[in-house]
Design a protein around this motif. Structure first.
Motif, PDB file in Angstrom:
ATOM      1  N   ASP A   1      -3.554  10.644 -17.298  1.00 12.55           N
ATOM      2  CA  ASP A   1      -2.148  10.431 -17.615  1.00 12.55           C
ATOM      3  C   ASP A   1      -1.846  10.921 -19.033  1.00 12.55           C
ATOM      4  O   ASP A   1      -2.546  10.559 -19.994  1.00 12.55           O
TER       5      ASP A   1
ATOM      6  N   SER B   1      -2.815   5.276  -2.601  1.00 11.19           N
ATOM      7  CA  SER B   1      -2.943   4.970  -4.027  1.00 11.19           C
ATOM      8  C   SER B   1      -3.925   3.820  -4.224  1.00 11.19           C
ATOM      9  O   SER B   1      -3.900   2.833  -3.481  1.00 11.19           O
TER      10      SER B   1
ATOM     11  N   ARG C   1       0.840  -1.194   0.000  1.00 12.48           N
ATOM     12  CA  ARG C   1       0.000   0.000   0.000  1.00 12.48           C
ATOM     13  C   ARG C   1       0.872   1.239   0.000  1.00 12.48           C
ATOM     14  O   ARG C   1       1.715   1.413   0.875  1.00 12.48           O
TER      15      ARG C   1
ATOM     16  N   ASP D   1      -5.025   0.984  -6.824  1.00 14.09           N
ATOM     17  CA  ASP D   1      -4.676   0.250  -8.036  1.00 14.09           C
ATOM     18  C   ASP D   1      -5.106  -1.197  -7.887  1.00 14.09           C
ATOM     19  O   ASP D   1      -5.208  -1.723  -6.775  1.00 14.09           O
ATOM     20  N   TRP D   2      -5.377  -1.831  -8.988  1.00 21.21           N
ATOM     21  CA  TRP D   2      -5.827  -3.224  -8.976  1.00 21.21           C
ATOM     22  C   TRP D   2      -5.592  -3.827 -10.354  1.00 21.21           C
ATOM     23  O   TRP D   2      -5.227  -3.132 -11.310  1.00 21.21           O
TER      24      TRP D   2
ATOM     25  N   PRO E   1      -3.785  -3.815 -15.711  1.00 20.09           N
ATOM     26  CA  PRO E   1      -3.663  -2.976 -14.505  1.00 20.09           C
ATOM     27  C   PRO E   1      -4.651  -1.814 -14.553  1.00 20.09           C
ATOM     28  O   PRO E   1      -4.966  -1.287 -15.617  1.00 20.09           O
ATOM     29  N   ARG E   2      -5.131  -1.415 -13.397  1.00 16.22           N
ATOM     30  CA  ARG E   2      -6.051  -0.284 -13.290  1.00 16.22           C
ATOM     31  C   ARG E   2      -5.554   0.621 -12.157  1.00 16.22           C
ATOM     32  O   ARG E   2      -4.970   0.155 -11.168  1.00 16.22           O
ATOM     33  N   TYR E   3      -5.811   1.920 -12.334  1.00 14.53           N
ATOM     34  CA  TYR E   3      -5.354   2.898 -11.352  1.00 14.53           C
ATOM     35  C   TYR E   3      -6.473   3.878 -11.050  1.00 14.53           C
ATOM     36  O   TYR E   3      -7.240   4.267 -11.931  1.00 14.53           O
ATOM     37  N   GLY E   4      -6.571   4.273  -9.796  1.00 10.52           N
ATOM     38  CA  GLY E   4      -7.471   5.344  -9.446  1.00 10.52           C
ATOM     39  C   GLY E   4      -6.997   6.623 -10.119  1.00 10.52           C
ATOM     40  O   GLY E   4      -5.815   6.990  -9.990  1.00 10.52           O
ATOM     41  N   GLN E   5      -7.890   7.290 -10.846  1.00  6.08           N
ATOM     42  CA  GLN E   5      -7.474   8.422 -11.672  1.00  6.08           C
ATOM     43  C   GLN E   5      -6.804   9.513 -10.849  1.00  6.08           C
ATOM     44  O   GLN E   5      -5.724   9.995 -11.175  1.00  6.08           O
TER      45      GLN E   5
ATOM     46  N   THR F   1      -5.798   9.511  -7.461  1.00  5.90           N
ATOM     47  CA  THR F   1      -4.670   9.133  -6.600  1.00  5.90           C
ATOM     48  C   THR F   1      -3.411   8.925  -7.433  1.00  5.90           C
ATOM     49  O   THR F   1      -2.298   9.218  -6.991  1.00  5.90           O
ATOM     50  N   ARG F   2      -3.556   8.421  -8.665  1.00 10.44           N
ATOM     51  CA  ARG F   2      -2.399   8.285  -9.563  1.00 10.44           C
ATOM     52  C   ARG F   2      -1.826   9.662  -9.895  1.00 10.44           C
ATOM     53  O   ARG F   2      -0.607   9.862  -9.931  1.00 10.44           O
TER      54      ARG F   2
END
Length: 1057
Positions: free
Chosen positions: A720, A862, A691, A864-865, A872-876, A878-879
């Protein structure tokens, strides 16, 4: 040749009447004052009156996107933005968990709405309501100061063409799980809809759902809409309110000794069933006005004792689903001690409803088939009823013709004139408008316009008069097919009579001949240009042509001028009225249809399209149809901004603030924004820990940003950059191309221009999660039939499971959907409107401004999962925050919160935070330490914190230990669940301090706060209840009621997610 003055159809208009009415108002421009003046003049639709009632009675109105797409909520938003007399407005999207915002607003402490003693209102459609019901189970019980009213315009897209239907089938499956604290009202007629909308706000002990016919009745103009009773204080019971308004739970119409009884929900088909039952022996109809609470006794009282067969018509999504109405009726009439009537269920799916609406004769035939004896279908409207139909293009210069014609009849006391406007935006670029005007005697039964003058694909002719005001429609659409045999068709055209004939498709010419139609033309645009009069001269000429044809043999130049003078003076200068009237009379020509032998010369056309009602409002811009005003631009547009800055720079807003907001900075963001600078971005957890929890500090000097303890910082994050560039390359769009987009909430009057890259990186939620409506909207741009039907399926109710998998399991983004269905490629300007803006993400502020000064701190984890497919996926956001560099600017806003310290510094506080839920409590502790440093006494401060490992996730651990050493924290309960042989959570630590917690809450007016994920809420609640029971002698019920009371005092505050 000139028009022969034949005997026209009979008309309710007196040939000697002098008619004078004001010019047609455009509803878009209606102010509150104008609405009040016009409410009794038949110019305002019932749906507008319902919005007015809601906006004046509520403290806040939540407008869901589905309602606004159905043309309901626009006025409310306009009023809310221009006058403090109206409710504040919140725009929401219909997504998973729809309704939780309403639950939160009514559940979290003494909100400003509760203090004002007001009501929250939500606007949504039956589809949106179905998505909302599960969340509504968490609503607290209704009270005079805390209630919810949901106004539901009954409009639902159905079929592969998304035709709009009045069916409420999406709502039916969820009725059984609707919480008991709800009243469900259904209305059909315009006056009834306004009355029940008004009644919704006078019921003090229940939440209310009001469904009304927005498909036709409440959108019609021509009704005098005045509430039948005045809204008093919210203290009426449902039965009292209905009685006062002149209504009951059920209506019975028909034979008092009927053997066959139809039971159905109130709506347009119920209106038709009542009209039928009034003319058929042996048939009765029961119309359900109140679906919840269900009144069994009232139902049994209205059904005649002679009834042998009860037929229940249930709106259902599919034929495999049993509707709730049948269950209610069957249970009410079930009596094992007596034989009783036979109760049968008829499951009416949306396609069947659409058939009944577009072809009312099929509905009459269906109802008559339920009666043992054969009856010829009676006519459902009076013999004097006249039906007029106008086809045109939206935004045309002649768009006001139907409204002007309506005014002529509205000025007659004995005449009822009702106008309904519908649109088809799929079958022709720019769309088609169809205005239906029904004229009748006021004492005649008035069915909804959509049933009196249906528009169907296999029409045998319903309209007594048809006007085609866009000549191109004659070659593309089957518009004349809706004209009744022997009736008149008026075409406004630039073609001469011979040119018109040469352009008419063979099947149109054949139809005119077979139905013995009279085809007349008038070159309104050419005649208006010859006069060089006002822009409304074209409308005036068509109006005069209509009057001459409608009056038939009675028509003379003097009579037509006399009848029309009052209206003409509002359309053209008074000195030109007679000249306009003369040219209109001379310019009206009847076309002689050649014999069938000459058909070989008629053009052979492609198959004519049919009008489909799939839109309630269409906007145009510079002659083109625009998706909410968005359009592509070029560098020439940028040059205009540079060369003529005064024309494009937003006007300065006078402000007394030391730091006024720059209106040119991020104009698409409605909130007050600040541009702050990142000064610290530090990871708090070890690099090898799974984490990434990080601490960020921003410098706010020179921005004027002020915040209170416990408030949240709204971060307007960016997508991004590399992902945006990759998408542009794949989509084939130049990232440096300019795009001009309307500023949200400006109704297209304010625009801002930026590059495609800037829009996709900074504004458009390209990598966010799409809702169901996106699939349906995207389907219309798919060139592959496979993609089109797949997208339509996912967006339809039948595709709910597929949508759920894509959304929740695969977590697809807007960009992913476009990659999956590559033939669906709308233009980039359209795509931006379909996707919508990035919403700000709100983070609890982890600092006290009294302590840190011009700085604001955040505590972020952050997100992500990995999807099941391995992507891969990212929180918009928090990234975005995790990648911030020192010195980088960030756009932020402030959001108020209920997470506030108690007003008395001596009041004890109990804080419980899990993970990043510690953020607001860091601000609390900083502030209490600052007070103590100034020798200001403070009350006990208990702090509970939970995470997995002390060595890795003891957030702000050094600060917490220092606060414990200096006495800022009276006692701390630290729960690290994975550090010991047995998992320990914060509720276990709270049980250890049960006696102190009970005393602080019960005796010392202490306040309890919980921040973090939702899962510990029940366990923490139970720990507090146990403490109160054990140390104050309360029963569990009393302890629970005590905690609920603390919410109202802002002493039991939850901020969970």
């Amino acid at each position: 040749m000139t028009v022969e003055q034949q005997s026209g159809t009979s008309t309710p208009v007196s040939s000697t009447a002098t008619l004078s009415v004001p010019s047609s108002p455009k509803l878009k421009a209606l102010s509150h004052e104008t609405l009040q003046k016009l409410s009794k003049s038949n110019l305002v639709a019932a749906s507008t009156a319902i919005e007015h009632v809601a906006a004046r009675t509520s403290s806040s109105v939540f407008v869901y996107d589905l309602a606004e797409n159905a043309g309901f909520g626009t006025f409310t938003k306009s009023w809310g933005n221009t006058s403090k007399e109206f409710a504040s407005v919140v725009s929401l999207q219909t997504r998973a968990g729809a309704g939780l915002s309403l639950v939160g607003r009514l559940s979290q402490g003494p909100s400003k709405d509760a203090v004002k003693g007001a009501v929250l209102t939500a606007y949504t459609t039956p589809t949106g309501l179905a998505a909302m019901v599960q969340s509504l189970s968490y609503l607290p019980p209704a009270t005079p100061t805390s209630r919810l009213v949901i106004q539901v315009p009954a409009v639902t897209p159905v079929g592969e063409n998304f035709s709009l239907s009045p069916t409420i089938a999406p709502f039916s499956p969820v009725v059984p799980i609707l919480p008991q604290g709800f009243t469900v009202l259904l209305s059909a007629a315009p006056q009834e809809a306004v009355d029940l909308a008004t009644l919704s706000y006078s019921l003090s002990d229940t939440h209310v759902i009001h469904l009304f016919d927005h498909h036709s009745a409440t959108r019609e103009t021509g009704h005098a809409i005045v509430p039948s009773f005045q809204l008093q204080t919210a203290d009426a019971t449902l039965k009292e309110g209905l009685t006062k308004a002149g209504y009951s739970f059920f209506d019975y119409v028909g034979d008092k000794e009927a053997h066959t009884v139809i039971v159905l929900l109130n709506g347009p088909l119920a209106q038709a069933a009542k009209a039928l039952a009034s003319n058929v022996t042996g048939l009765g109809v029961v119309v359900v006005r109140v679906l919840r609470p269900w009144d069994e006794d009232a139902l049994r009282q209205v059904i005649p004792s002679s009834a042998k067969r009860i037929h229940v018509l249930d709106d259902v999504p599919t034929a495999t689903i049993q509707g709730p109405l049948y269950t209610d009726v069957f249970a009410s009439l079930l009596d094992p001690s007596t034989p009783g009537p036979v109760v049968r269920s008829h499951r009416i799916v949306p396609a069947r409803t659409q058939e009944f609406i577009t072809k009312p004769s099929s509905f009459s035939a269906f109802l008559l088939s339920l009666i043992p004896l054969a009856f010829p279908p009676p006519q459902l409207y009076g013999p004097e009823t006249k039906k007029l139909l106008f086809f045109n293009s939206p935004g045309a210069s002649t768009a006001d013709v139907p409204r002007v014609v309506e005014q002529t009849f509205l000025s007659q006391r004995s005449i009822a004139a009702r106008l309904l406007s519908d649109f088809d935006v799929f079958s022709k670029p720019g769309g088609i408008s169809a205005d239906r005007l029904v004229i009748s005697l006021k004492e005649e039964s008035q069915l909804p316009v959509a049933l009196t003058l249906p528009i169907t694909t296999d029409s045998e002719g319903e309209a007594d008069f048809t006007a085609v005001l866009d000549q191109t429609l004659l070659k593309s659409h089957s518009v004349i097919a809706h004209t009744a045999p022997g009736s008149i068709v008026l075409v406004a055209t630039a073609w001469s009579a011979p040119e018109l004939l040469s352009n008419l498709p063979l099947e149109v010419v054949t139809l005119i001949r077979e139905r013995n139609l009279r085809l007349c033309v008038v070159s309104a645009k050419e005649l208006a240009s010859e006069i060089k009069s006002s822009a409304s001269a074209e409308t005036a000429i068509i109006y005069l042509a209509f009057l001459r044809l409608y009056l038939g043999r009675l028509a003379t130049p003097d009579l037509v001028l006399k009848v029309s003078r009052g209206i003409l003076t509002d359309l053209v200068p008074a000195l030109e009225v007679e000249e306009v009237a003369k040219r209109a009379w001379d310019g009206l020509v009847e076309v002689e249809i050649p014999p069938a032998a000459d058909d070989a010369e008629a053009p052979k056309s492609a198959i004519l399209k049919h009008f489909g009602f799939n839109a309630i409002a269409v906007e145009t811009f510079e002659g083109e149809t625009v998706v909410n005003g968005a359009r592509l631009g070029s560098w020439h547009d940028a040059a205009k901004h540079i060369l003529f800055p005064s024309a494009f720079t937003p006007p300065d807003v006078q402000s007394s603030s030391e730091y006024p907001e720059n209106p040119a900075l991020r104009p698409e963001i409605p909130d007050r924004t600040f541009l702050i600078t990142c000064t610290v971005n530090r990871r708090l957890t070890p690099e090898d820990y799974d984490r990434n929890v990080f601490h960020i500090e921003f410098d706010t000097r020179g921005t004027g940003l002020k915040y209170e303890i416990g408030e949240a910082l709204g971060v307007h994050g960016w997508n991004d950059a590399q992902e945006v560039l990759d998408f542009c390359a794949w989509y084939g769009v130049d990232p440096n191309r300019l795009i001009t987009i309307p500023v949200p909430g400006s109704d297209g009057t304010k625009m801002h221009t930026r590059t495609v890259f800037q829009a996709l990186q900074q504004q458009i939620d390209l990598f966010g999660k799409p809702g169901k409506t996106f699939y349906s909207e995207l389907a219309e741009y798919a060139t592959s039939q496979t993609d089109k039907y797949a997208l339509r399926f996912i967006g339809a109710p039948e595709g709910s499971s597929t949508f759920k998998k894509l959304s929740e399991k695969d977590t697809v983004t807007f960009a992913d959907v476009l990659h999956r269905y590559q033939s669906a490629r709308p233009g980039i300007e359209v795509l931006c409107e379909l996707v919508g803006d990035i919403k700000p993400r709100h983070y609890s502020i982890a600092s006290s401004q009294a302590v840190v000064g011009d700085r604001v701190d955040l505590l972020v984890v952050s997100v992500d999962w990995v999807t099941p497919s391995g992507s891969p996926r990212y929180g918009q956001c928090t990234r975005y925050l995790a990648g911030l560099q020192v010195g980088q600017k960030v756009t932020v806003s402030i959001k108020p919160s209920v997470m506030k310290l108690p007003p008395d510094n001596m009041q004890p506080i109990i804080m419980a935070g899990l993970g990043t839920g510690a953020a607001p409590f860091r601000a609390f502790l900083q502030y209490r330490a600052w007070l103590a440093a100034q020798s200001i006494p403070v009350g006990p401060t208990y702090y509970y914190f939970g995470s997995r490992h002390q060595s890795k996730e003891y957030l702000y651990g050094e600060e917490i230990e220092a606060f414990m050493q200096d006495g800022t924290i009276t006692k701390a309960g630290l729960a690290f669940s994975r550090d010991g042989p047995k998992k320990v959570y914060i509720q276990h630590k709270m049980r250890d301090d049960a006696a102190e917690l009970a005393k602080m809450l019960w005796d010392d007016k202490g306040a309890f706060y919980l921040c973090g994920p939702t899962w510990p809420v029940p366990d923490v609640y139970e720990a507090l209840v146990e403490a109160l029971c054990k140390y104050t002698g309360q029963t569990p019920e009393q302890a629970g009621a005590f905690l609920e009371g603390l919410k109202e005092e802002e002493r039991y505050v939850l901020e969970v997610y």
